[in-house]
Write an enzyme that holds these catalytic residues in place. Structure first.
Site, PDB file in Angstrom:
ATOM      1  N   TYR A  77      35.960  46.801  49.988  1.00  0.00           N
ATOM      2  CA  TYR A  77      36.473  47.188  48.677  1.00  0.00           C
ATOM      3  C   TYR A  77      35.677  48.373  48.129  1.00  0.00           C
ATOM      4  O   TYR A  77      36.248  49.351  47.636  1.00  0.00           O
ATOM      5  CB  TYR A  77      36.394  45.992  47.717  1.00  0.00           C
ATOM      6  CG  TYR A  77      36.868  46.304  46.316  1.00  0.00           C
ATOM      7  CD1 TYR A  77      38.218  46.535  46.065  1.00  0.00           C
ATOM      8  CD2 TYR A  77      35.972  46.366  45.254  1.00  0.00           C
ATOM      9  CE1 TYR A  77      38.670  46.833  44.785  1.00  0.00           C
ATOM     10  CE2 TYR A  77      36.408  46.667  43.974  1.00  0.00           C
ATOM     11  CZ  TYR A  77      37.758  46.892  43.736  1.00  0.00           C
ATOM     12  OH  TYR A  77      38.185  47.195  42.466  1.00  0.00           O
ATOM     13  N   GLU A  92      42.623  43.240  36.683  1.00  0.00           N
ATOM     14  CA  GLU A  92      41.463  43.375  35.800  1.00  0.00           C
ATOM     15  C   GLU A  92      41.629  42.469  34.577  1.00  0.00           C
ATOM     16  O   GLU A  92      40.645  41.923  34.061  1.00  0.00           O
ATOM     17  CB  GLU A  92      41.269  44.830  35.369  1.00  0.00           C
ATOM     18  CG  GLU A  92      40.881  45.778  36.494  1.00  0.00           C
ATOM     19  CD  GLU A  92      39.492  45.540  37.064  1.00  0.00           C
ATOM     20  OE1 GLU A  92      38.747  44.714  36.515  1.00  0.00           O
ATOM     21  OE2 GLU A  92      39.166  46.198  38.080  1.00  0.00           O
ATOM     22  N   TRP A 118      34.481  39.529  39.395  1.00  0.00           N
ATOM     23  CA  TRP A 118      35.502  40.245  40.156  1.00  0.00           C
ATOM     24  C   TRP A 118      35.673  39.664  41.550  1.00  0.00           C
ATOM     25  O   TRP A 118      36.778  39.655  42.091  1.00  0.00           O
ATOM     26  CB  TRP A 118      35.174  41.732  40.230  1.00  0.00           C
ATOM     27  CG  TRP A 118      36.138  42.491  41.092  1.00  0.00           C
ATOM     28  CD1 TRP A 118      35.887  43.097  42.270  1.00  0.00           C
ATOM     29  CD2 TRP A 118      37.540  42.671  40.847  1.00  0.00           C
ATOM     30  NE1 TRP A 118      37.032  43.665  42.779  1.00  0.00           N
ATOM     31  CE2 TRP A 118      38.068  43.411  41.923  1.00  0.00           C
ATOM     32  CE3 TRP A 118      38.402  42.274  39.808  1.00  0.00           C
ATOM     33  CZ2 TRP A 118      39.399  43.763  42.003  1.00  0.00           C
ATOM     34  CZ3 TRP A 118      39.746  42.637  39.888  1.00  0.00           C
ATOM     35  CH2 TRP A 118      40.235  43.374  40.969  1.00  0.00           C
TER      36      TRP A 118
END
Length: 205
Positions: A26, A48, A56
């Site tokens: 990522y 988000e 996250w």
């Protein structure tokens, strides 16, 4: 631990990018790379929003399940979700089962379609808040949770019907979509992202 570390491949990375196996691809291949596709921008804004109050990594690990549950975040599909789909999503253990966030994702898809009807691209709206590029931060502590630009983007999105898009959430999306480049000074991928941004034509309103 330093905020920038060298990996086994000899490349330097922001330390968070090597903190879990899922983070490295990522960090290397997505975070900070410029994105101009409306569907991908909608996905990031929605994810988000789901991340709000969570780590996250939780969302990243559930990302494929989110994509399946939300039809790849195709706005024309998600915008049609009704009570039955909401109940299905609330029963899906692969995603974050939070009613308000699920409803926000549906609202965001509908808002994206309204923008399109007005001839406005969601990606262009986001990129219209791109700040002037400054010097790279040298530590995580120097990265702000929000900025004047993310506050303005948040207000713009909310005015147009988007939900769960506060200034901090908006800034996280800007970081991920390459609207800002917050790879730290010394991270190999800061220069990679900078080169991609130089070659990228941002969508405009």
């Amino acid at each position: 631990m330093s905020d920038v570390v060298a990996g086994a491949d000899g490349l330097t990375r922001c330390a968070w990018g090597v903190s879990t196996p899922e983070y490295q691809p990522y960090h290397d291949e997505e975070w900070g790379r410029p994105v101009g596709d409306d569907v991908l921008v909608l996905e990031k804004i929605c994810l988000e929003g789901f991340q709000s109050g969570l780590a996250w990594i939780t969302i990243l690990r559930k990302r494929e399940a989110f994509r399946r549950a939300f039809a790849g975040f195709a706005p024309e599909v998600v915008a049609q979700f009704g009570d039955g789909e909401v109940e299905r999503l609330l029963g899906d253990p692969g995603i974050v089962r939070h009613r308000a966030k699920i409803l926000a994702a549906i609202a965001n898809a509908r808002a994206t379609l309204r923008l399109a009807e007005e001839g406005v691209s969601l990606a262009a709206l986001v990129w219209s808040h791109e700040p002037v590029r400054g010097d790279a931060a040298t530590s995580f502590n120097q990265l702000p949770p929000s900025t004047p630009e993310s506050t303005a983007l948040s207000a713009d999105l909310r005015r147009r019907g988007f939900q769960f898009v506060g200034p901090t959430t908006a800034y996280a999306a800007m970081q991920a979509l390459g609207v800002v480049n917050d790879h730290l000074a010394g991270c190999h991928f800061r220069e990679v992202c900078a080169a991609e941004r130089a070659a990228f034509t941002a969508p405009r309103l």
